[in-house]
Design an enzyme around this catalytic site. Structure first.
Site, PDB file in Angstrom:
ATOM      1  CE1 TYR A 142     -33.727  64.684 -39.603  1.00 37.81           C
ATOM      2  CE2 TYR A 142     -31.910  65.466 -38.274  1.00 37.81           C
ATOM      3  CZ  TYR A 142     -32.445  64.537 -39.149  1.00 37.81           C
ATOM      4  OH  TYR A 142     -31.697  63.460 -39.551  1.00 37.81           O
ATOM      5  CE  LYS A 193     -30.891  62.584 -53.848  1.00 34.76           C
ATOM      6  NZ  LYS A 193     -30.434  61.572 -54.829  1.00 34.76           N
ATOM      7  CG  ASP A 226     -27.329  60.242 -54.571  1.00 39.09           C
ATOM      8  OD1 ASP A 226     -26.857  61.390 -54.755  1.00 39.09           O
ATOM      9  OD2 ASP A 226     -28.013  59.667 -55.436  1.00 39.09           O
ATOM     10  CG  ASP A 250     -28.396  62.919 -38.243  1.00 40.31           C
ATOM     11  OD1 ASP A 250     -27.437  62.489 -37.586  1.00 40.31           O
ATOM     12  OD2 ASP A 250     -29.581  62.769 -37.906  1.00 40.31           O
ATOM     13  CG  ASP A 254     -23.821  59.008 -37.396  1.00 38.35           C
ATOM     14  OD1 ASP A 254     -23.368  60.024 -36.840  1.00 38.35           O
ATOM     15  OD2 ASP A 254     -24.660  58.245 -36.868  1.00 38.35           O
TER      16      ASP A 254
END
Ligand code: NAD
Length: 370
Positions: A142, A193, A226, A250, A254
Site C-alpha cells: 500500500y 506467500k 491463501d 486487510d 475482514d
C-alpha cells in the site's frame, strides 16, 4: 492511581452516538475508582471539515500526539463526497495513523456464545472463537514505491504497486505478535506467500529467526496466506494470534470479522513503537465499522464495537487487564440476557436503542465487578 489522558474523536454519522456510550463506561470506571481518565474531545473527518475546512486541525493533531490514547469513532458520509481530495474525511484517519506511526493493527475476532447464530458459519465452528489478527499497517504494497500508472504509448498502460518490507518492519510486528501470544494462547501463525513472493521469503526468514532468538517458548507455525484464508472459514478455532503483512492482513481480518456476526461488534487497536524510556506506545482505538450514514441519528447503532475499543485501550495502553476483562464480561452478560440492537437481532422479538444498550452495559459492569 495514574491518570490516563484520552483524546476522543467521535467523527461523523454514528461516531458521536457510540462515543457517548464509551464516555458513560469511562465515567463509571472513574467513579468506581478503577481507572482515572482526563478526557478532551476534538473534531475529525466531515465534522472537522465543516468547522475548519480540513479533515483534522493542527491543534487536534497536537492533542492526539500528546495523549495516552486516541479513541476514534468513525468518519465519512455522503455530505462530504465532493470535498477536495486532501480534505476528505478519511484523510483525517490516515494522518493520525501516519503521524502517530501506528504500524501494528490488532483486530480481535471474538464470537460471543450468545451470538453464535448470527455468524454465517455453523455454531460449532465459531462458538467461543477468540483469535487476534496482527496486521502490519504502515508498510508493504500500500505504500511501496514505485506506485504509479505508466502510459506505455502503444494504447496500453501499466499499473505498478511495489510490495516491499525491510527486516526491522517485520521484526517489530513479529515482536508485537509474540508478546501478545504470551498473554493469550501462546501460539503465533505467521502468514505470507513465500512460494511466489520475495518479500514473503524474507518475512518467513525474519519471523523464524526472531522466534528462535527471543521467543522460543511460543509455538510458531507458518501458513501461506491463501491456505490461511481457507482455514479461517474451515476451522478458525485452530488459531490464536495471526501475524501478517498489510495486504493479506486487510483481507484476512475482514474474513475473520464475518465469523463473529456483525460489524457493530468489532473493536480494534493500532499501536506505534514503544518509547525506549517509558515503554509507552502511541495508540489509537476504534471500531472496525464506518459512520453508517444509513442509520445515523436514529438511535439504532450498536455501541459494542466502540465500547470494546475502550476495553482494548484499558488492556493495551494502560495495563488494566482486569478492568478490560470486566468490560468484556459486561458485554457478554448483556448479550446473554437476550438484549439486542437491530444489527444483531437474529430471532429476538424486540431490540434496544444505542443508549439502552450502553446503559445496560454500564449496569452490568456493576454486577461483573471483580
Ligand atoms: P459502514 O461500516 O459505515 O456500514 C456498513 C453497514 O453496517 C451499514 O448497513 C451500517 O448500518 C452497518 N453498521 C455499521 N456499524 C454499525 C453499528 N455500530 N451498529 C449497527 N450497524 C452498523 O460502512 P459503509 O456503509 O461502507 O461506509 C459508510 C461511511 O463510513 C463511508 O463514508 C465510508 O467511507 C466510511 N467508513 C469509515 C471508516 C472509519 O472511519 N474507520 C471505516 C469504514 C467506512
Amino acid at each position: 492511581m495514574a491518570t490516563h489522558k484520552l483524546f476522543l474523536l467521535p467523527g461523523d454519522g454514528i461516531g458521536p452516538e457510540v462515543m457517548a456510550e464509551v464516555v458513560k463506561v469511562a465515567d463509571w470506571l472513574g467513579k468506581e475508582g478503577i481507572a482515572s481518565f482526563e478526557t478532551e474531545t476534538g473534531l475529525v473527518g466531515g465534522a472537522a471539515y465543516d468547522a475548519h475546512g480540513v479533515a483534522i486541525s493542527e491543534s487536534d493533531m497536537a492533542l492526539a500526539m500528546a495523549c495516552d490514547a486516541v479513541i476514534f469513532g468513525a468518519v465519512g458520509g455522503p455530505k462530504w463526497d465532493s470535498v477536495p481530495y486532501d480534505a476528505r474525511p478519511e484523510a483525517g484517519l490516515l494522518r493520525l495513523r501516519k503521524d502517530l506511526k501506528l504500524f501494528a493493527n490488532l483486530r480481535p475476532a471474538i464470537c460471543y456464545p450468545a451470538l453464535a447464530d448470527a455468524s454465517s458459519l455453523k455454531r460449532e465452528i465459531v462458538e467461543g472463537l477468540d483469535i487476534m489478527i496482527v496486521r502490519e499497517l504502515t508498510g508493504g504494497v500500500y505504500f511501496g514505491e514505485p506506485k504509479e500508472i505508466i502510459d506505455l504509448g502503444n494504447g496500453q498502460k501499466r499499473g505498478i504497486d511495489t510490495q516491499v518490507y525491510d527486516t526491522y518492519e517485520i521484526e517489530r510486528i513479529g515482536r508485537v505478535a509474540f508478546e501478545l501470544a504470551r498473554k493469550r494462547g501462546n501460539k503465533v501463525t505467521s502468514s505470507e506467500k513465500r512460494n511466489v513472493m520475495k518479500s514473503g521469503v524474507l518475512w518467513h526468514e525474519v519471523i523464524s529467526a526472531l522466534h528462535k532468538r527471543e521467543y522460543a517458548d511460543v509455538q510458531l507455525d507458518h501458513m501461506l496466506a491463501d491456505a490461511l484464508g481457507m482455514q479461517l472459514v474451515r476451522w478458525p478455532k485452530q488459531f490464536d494470534v495471526i501475524v501478517t503483512d498489510n495486504l493479506f492482513g486487510d483481507m484476512l481480518s475482514d474474513v475473520a470479522s464475518m465469523l463473529t456476526g456483525s460489524l457493530g461488534m468489532l473493536p480494534s487497536a493500532s499501536l506505534g513503537e514503544a518509547d525506549p524510556l517509558t515503554g509507552k506506545r502511541k495508540a489509537m482505538y476504534e471500531p472496525v465499522h464506518g459512520s453508517a450514514p444509513d442509520i445515523a441519528g436514529k438511535g439504532l447503532a450498536n455501541p459494542i464495537a466502540m465500547i470494546g475499543s475502550l476495553g482494548m485501550a484499558l488492556r493495551y495502553s494502560f495495563g488494566l487487564g482486569e478492568a478490560a476483562d470486566m468490560v468484556d464480561a459486561a458485554i457478554a452478560h448483556v448479550l446473554e440476557s437476550g438484549m439486542r440492537t437491530a444489527d444483531i437481532k437474529g430471532d429476538a422479538t424486540s431490540t434496544v436503542s444505542t443508549v439502552e444498550m450502553g446503559d445496560a452495559i454500564v449496569a452490568a459492569l456493576g454486577k461483573t465487578k471483580v
